[in-house]
Design an enzyme around this catalytic site. Structure first.
Site, PDB file in Angstrom:
ATOM      1  CE1 TYR A 101     -29.860  42.470  38.974  1.00 37.19           C
ATOM      2  CE2 TYR A 101     -31.803  41.134  38.530  1.00 37.19           C
ATOM      3  CZ  TYR A 101     -30.873  41.648  39.412  1.00 37.19           C
ATOM      4  OH  TYR A 101     -30.959  41.332  40.743  1.00 37.19           O
ATOM      5  CD1 TRP A 102     -31.024  47.094  29.843  1.00 35.25           C
ATOM      6  CD2 TRP A 102     -31.812  47.467  31.905  1.00 35.25           C
ATOM      7  NE1 TRP A 102     -32.361  47.398  29.741  1.00 35.25           N
ATOM      8  CE2 TRP A 102     -32.878  47.626  30.991  1.00 35.25           C
ATOM      9  CE3 TRP A 102     -32.079  47.652  33.277  1.00 35.25           C
ATOM     10  CZ2 TRP A 102     -34.165  47.967  31.393  1.00 35.25           C
ATOM     11  CZ3 TRP A 102     -33.365  47.987  33.683  1.00 35.25           C
ATOM     12  CH2 TRP A 102     -34.386  48.140  32.738  1.00 35.25           C
ATOM     13  NE  ARG A 167     -28.963  35.585  44.173  1.00 37.76           N
ATOM     14  CZ  ARG A 167     -28.805  34.955  45.335  1.00 37.76           C
ATOM     15  NH1 ARG A 167     -28.704  33.627  45.368  1.00 37.76           N
ATOM     16  NH2 ARG A 167     -28.758  35.620  46.462  1.00 37.76           N
ATOM     17  CG  ASP A 258     -24.473  40.444  50.663  1.00 39.97           C
ATOM     18  OD1 ASP A 258     -24.239  39.280  50.303  1.00 39.97           O
ATOM     19  OD2 ASP A 258     -25.205  41.230  50.016  1.00 39.97           O
TER      20      ASP A 258
END
Ligand code: ADP
Length: 302
Positions: A101-102, A167, A258
């Site tokens: 991740y960024w 998370r 979701d």
């Protein structure tokens, strides 16, 4: 009630390996997935919007185009000169996926920085949907602003739905995550956790314990998903369990929760029938997991 379904959170750039060192770019995010499925499920008499913050650069514009093509209203989205979208890369090793991740400087982290813009968008909604990831990415002060804006929208008649989507790596620490998620549950009409997360991070003994904990926090109704196991719902003092239809061939469980949330809420907004809403949620999730990827065109047979 306003017929606007507004999802709030972060939509990221997704880079998925497409063979021999090349990647295919897409856009993804938990709340975006729910907005996308809600758009498919709700009739044309409903507006489905997404609220976030993006940059003013090209990739941000492409993301807005992607949402608009899906018929999702982007008119409330803020654009910031000095930020851009968060990004993640799917890494494949021996068939196993992992993610890099960024996102620590993503524009979406500023989505609650402008209180007026936030309140203006929330004030138009009939149903507001967000997740624990929406909360996790905000600076601590902005979380309070966000919860205040939810309270204000509720006073104006909006309903609020929340998937804790726990998370811990996105939060400063697990204790803050648990405290903030519990506070958020108290401003919600629907709290829609997945039991696996609640077991891992709150230590709930069973789905009933999750239901009781969120009701005690002030949630109006609680819907606990649990993979192929029964969905447990509590509302107005009544506890009911619904068995999702078994799915024999599971291809990819991405976005199961979701998509469940989207169809559940859309059906509930239409019929106010809890049983029909769970059936819709489980029906859609059951189809989504039979296909690869988060966004699956599979509503024709719902
Ligand atoms: P999440 O993706 O958030 O972890 P769950 O795994 O609890 O969510 O799944 C959400 C919903 O998807 C479940 O309530 C169920 O309706 C459906 N689902 C998930 N896994 C299965 C499965 N193996 N068989 C049938 N339905 C499933």
């Amino acid at each position: 009630m306003s017929r606007t379904f507004l999802a709030i959170g972060e939509c990221m750039v997704e880079m998925a390996p497409s063979g021999s060192g090349t990647y295919k770019m897409g856009f993804a995010g938990d709340t975006l997935n729910t907005a996308w499925y809600a758009r498919k499920y709700l009739g044309n008499d409903w507006n489905v919007g997404y609220f976030t913050a993006v940059g003013t650069d090209q990739v941000s514009s492409e993301m807005l185009e992607f949402l608009q093509t899906a018929n999702i209203d982007v008119s409330g989205i803020r654009r910031l000169d000095d930020r851009t979208l968060g990004l993640y890369l799917i890494q494949l090793k021996d068939g196993e996926r992992s993610f890099a991740y960024w996102r620590s400087q993503s524009a979406a982290r500023c989505l609650a920085a402008d209180r007026q813009a936030l309140e203006a968008s929330l004030g138009q909604a009939g149903l507001i949907y967000f997740s624990g990831i929406t909360l996790a990415i905000l600076p601590a002060d902005d979380r309070l602003t966000f919860l205040e804006a939810l309270r204000a929208a509720r006073k104006k008649g909006a309903q609020v739905a929340f998937d804790p989507n726990l998370r811990p790596r996105l939060w400063e620490d697990a204790e803050t995550m648990r405290a903030c998620v519990t506070e958020a549950a108290g401003v919600c009409d629907f709290v829609m956790p997945s039991f696996e997360d609640e077991l891992t991070h709150f230590g709930d003994a069973d789905p009933k314990a999750s239901v009781e904990r969120y009701l005690a926090a002030g949630a109006g109704a609680v819907v606990v998903k649990n993979g192929p196991e029964e969905v447990l719902c509590a509302r107005q003092g009544a506890l009911r369990a619904f068995q999702p239809r078994p799915v024999s061939t599971i291809v990819d469980t991405t976005a199961a929760g979701d998509s469940f949330n989207a169809a559940f809420l859309a059906e509930y907004l239409k019929s106010e029938n809890l049983e029909a809403a769970v059936a819709a949620g489980a029906g859609l999730a059951g189809r989504v997991i039979q296909h690869r990827g988060a966004l699956v065109e599979c509503l024709e047979s719902v």
